[in-house]
Motif scaffolding. Structure first.
Motif, mmCIF file in Angstrom:
data_model
loop_
_atom_site.group_PDB
_atom_site.id
_atom_site.type_symbol
_atom_site.label_atom_id
_atom_site.label_comp_id
_atom_site.label_asym_id
_atom_site.label_seq_id
_atom_site.Cartn_x
_atom_site.Cartn_y
_atom_site.Cartn_z
ATOM 1 N N ALA A 111 90.126 39.094 -13.559
ATOM 2 C CA ALA A 111 90.427 37.934 -14.397
ATOM 3 C C ALA A 111 89.482 36.781 -14.065
ATOM 4 O O ALA A 111 89.846 35.616 -14.169
ATOM 5 C CB ALA A 111 91.881 37.509 -14.200
ATOM 6 N N PRO A 117 88.552 36.866 -22.560
ATOM 7 C CA PRO A 117 89.850 37.550 -22.440
ATOM 8 C C PRO A 117 89.759 39.052 -22.704
ATOM 9 O O PRO A 117 90.360 39.847 -21.983
ATOM 10 C CB PRO A 117 90.704 36.847 -23.498
ATOM 11 N N SER A 118 89.005 39.461 -23.735
ATOM 12 C CA SER A 118 88.923 40.898 -24.038
ATOM 13 C C SER A 118 88.220 41.658 -22.925
ATOM 14 O O SER A 118 88.596 42.790 -22.590
ATOM 15 C CB SER A 118 88.201 41.120 -25.371
ATOM 16 N N VAL A 121 90.635 42.017 -19.978
ATOM 17 C CA VAL A 121 91.643 43.043 -20.245
ATOM 18 C C VAL A 121 91.062 44.433 -20.014
ATOM 19 O O VAL A 121 91.670 45.277 -19.335
ATOM 20 C CB VAL A 121 92.167 42.910 -21.687
ATOM 21 N N THR A 124 90.453 45.066 -16.310
ATOM 22 C CA THR A 124 91.722 45.240 -15.600
ATOM 23 C C THR A 124 92.269 46.646 -15.791
ATOM 24 O O THR A 124 92.723 47.291 -14.836
ATOM 25 C CB THR A 124 92.752 44.200 -16.083
ATOM 26 N N TYR A 140 92.488 50.894 -27.835
ATOM 27 C CA TYR A 140 92.008 49.794 -28.664
ATOM 28 C C TYR A 140 91.396 50.261 -29.978
ATOM 29 O O TYR A 140 90.857 49.459 -30.733
ATOM 30 C CB TYR A 140 90.989 48.959 -27.877
ATOM 31 N N VAL A 175 96.086 37.573 -18.660
ATOM 32 C CA VAL A 175 95.416 38.841 -18.955
ATOM 33 C C VAL A 175 96.440 39.968 -19.114
ATOM 34 O O VAL A 175 96.381 40.764 -20.057
ATOM 35 C CB VAL A 175 94.395 39.190 -17.857
ATOM 36 N N LEU A 176 97.403 40.032 -18.207
ATOM 37 C CA LEU A 176 98.407 41.088 -18.279
ATOM 38 C C LEU A 176 99.270 40.945 -19.536
ATOM 39 O O LEU A 176 99.657 41.954 -20.151
ATOM 40 C CB LEU A 176 99.296 41.051 -17.030
ATOM 41 N N LEU A 178 98.246 39.736 -22.348
ATOM 42 C CA LEU A 178 97.402 40.225 -23.440
ATOM 43 C C LEU A 178 97.472 41.748 -23.529
ATOM 44 O O LEU A 178 97.560 42.318 -24.619
ATOM 45 C CB LEU A 178 95.953 39.780 -23.231
ATOM 46 N N VAL A 179 97.431 42.416 -22.375
ATOM 47 C CA VAL A 179 97.548 43.877 -22.363
ATOM 48 C C VAL A 179 98.882 44.284 -22.995
ATOM 49 O O VAL A 179 98.942 45.185 -23.842
ATOM 50 C CB VAL A 179 97.461 44.428 -20.920
ATOM 51 N N GLU A 182 99.052 44.240 -26.840
ATOM 52 C CA GLU A 182 98.011 44.915 -27.616
ATOM 53 C C GLU A 182 98.518 46.066 -28.464
ATOM 54 O O GLU A 182 97.867 46.485 -29.401
ATOM 55 C CB GLU A 182 96.902 45.428 -26.679
ATOM 56 N N ALA A 194 101.201 47.571 -18.893
ATOM 57 C CA ALA A 194 101.247 46.173 -18.467
ATOM 58 C C ALA A 194 102.444 45.921 -17.556
ATOM 59 O O ALA A 194 102.337 45.185 -16.567
ATOM 60 C CB ALA A 194 101.304 45.258 -19.690
#
Length: 392
Positions: A111, A117-118, A121, A124, A140, A175-176, A178-179, A182, A194
């Motif tokens: 992070a 951000p993408s 992710v 990570t 994705y 970040v987590l 965002l995962v 998704e 996540a």
């Protein structure tokens, strides 16, 4: 499913749980994080090939040994191998076993503030989650080559970064989350992944650390949202709004765990936005119906969120809660403070206008919201809402 199938699945889960610890060991032996991550991925490939027929007695030690050899092989292949080998010996001095601190530092690395951000992710999921590039790409819905570039670019950006600086837990939590949001494509359930990674992070953070309750707050928020997953869509994929969901389909085990995790976090009296969002989710989960929701308390939690960080999205969601607690006109008055360009503004106004009896305006706003929808399911739902009102 046969015994061998169960063993393979168990081995995959074990492999992925060991990834951050193995990567941490390589870094403390002298590898930069990007090179360590590549070496660990190579070791994972070898493990999936050999473990089903020849499982190791010490999985952790096996991964460290193979990954370290892969790193040394890659190091020697560089044109600067002589200089590198002065820094990295073939037989490194013994190091303490990797623990929670290594795991936490790896989350910070993925992070890194210089990453988008993408990119954060994707990295990570690879470096901490142990997913292959193919698995991340499938999740994705992009070609594997495209995802390989997405992962390699951030690794070049932060090549040489060391895990010896304080990290920003709040950035890791973003970040987590965002995962988590998704979706669920390919053979990896990103929401479940996540949750797994957040559990792992919670175990790595010192309970005395100020950020610990916020990590717990994120875990509680994920669990409470995930509990409603089965009721959010129909069999053909149509969106089901919260008010119309069959609450009997909510996962009560996840709800109970989420509430318990949240209560423990709140008891530490180190309040943050993740805990506030989880508290709102808990109030929804606790209500037998949308009408029986404690909307006054929901508004109070949104007020807490505004004190922590005044954002248009929080104000938008608060307007919905105010409309339920104090009536649609009060909700419209709260909505007047939100910029009309904020995503979902038209949909929220349409809902409030409909409740206030202005069906013509509500239908026009539903149609406007449909044109700006970010997903097919959301667009179709809003179109149906507009058509329903127009028919009346």
């Amino acid at each position: 499913m046969g015994t061998d199938d169960h063993r393979v699945i168990a081995d995959e889960a074990l492999l992925r749980s060991l990834v951050p610890r193995v990567t941490g060991i390589l870094v403390r032996r002298g590898a930069d994080v990007a090179a360590a991550e590549d070496a660990v991925q190579d070791a994972l490939v070898e493990a999936t090939r050999t473990w089903p027929t020849d499982p190791p007695q010490d999985p952790m030690g096996w991964l460290v040994t193979v990954a370290w050899r892969r790193f040394l092989d890659a190091t020697r292949s560089e044109t600067s191998w002589r200089r590198r080998e002065e820094r990295v010996a073939d037989e490194p001095a013994p190091v303490p076993p990797a623990g929670a601190d290594d795991t936490l530092q790896l989350y910070f690395f993925c992070a890194h503030p210089s990453l988008t951000p993408s990119s954060a992710v994707a990295l990570t999921l690879r470096a901490v989650g142990g997913l292959t590039t193919r698995q991340v790409a499938e999740a994705y819905l992009v070609p594997e080559a495209t995802m390989a570039q997405r992962i390699s670019r951030p690794k070049r950006t932060i090549a040489g970064a060391r895990l010896d600086q304080p990290g920003d837990v709040a950035r890791v939590l973003r970040v987590l989350y965002l995962v988590f949001n998704e979706g669920h494509s390919g053979d990896v359930d990103l929401a479940a992944e996540a949750i797994r990674l957040t559990r792992q992070l919670l175990a790595a953070v010192d309970p005395a650390h100020d950020a610990h309750p916020e990590v717990a707050g994120l875990l509680a928020l994920m669990l409470l949202h995930h509990a409603r997953r089965g009721a959010r869509t129909t069999a053909d994929g149509a969106l089901v709004p919260l008010a119309e969901q069959d609450r009997g389909r909510w996962d009560t085990t996840l709800v109970a765990e989420g509430v318990a995790v949240l209560q423990e976090a709140l008891a530490r009296d180190r309040f943050g936005p993740m805990q506030a969002q989880a508290a709102i989710a808990a109030l929804h989960a606790d209500a037998p119906s949308v009408e029986e929701t404690d909307w006054v308390q929901v508004v109070e939690w949104y007020d807490e969120l505004l004190r922590l960080g005044d954002t248009p999205v929080v104000r938008l969601n608060r307007a919905v809660a105010v409309g339920e607690a104090d009536g649609p006109r009060a909700g419209l008055a709260a909505l007047a403070d939100v910029d009309a360009s904020v995503p979902r503004h038209a949909a929220v106004e349409a809902h409030l206008r409909e409740r206030d009896g202005d069906l013509g305006a509500a239908a026009r706003l539903y149609a406007e919201a449909a044109r700006a929808a970010s997903s097919t399911a959301e667009r179709d739902h809003l179109v149906r809402q507009a058509a329903r009102l127009n028919a009346r």
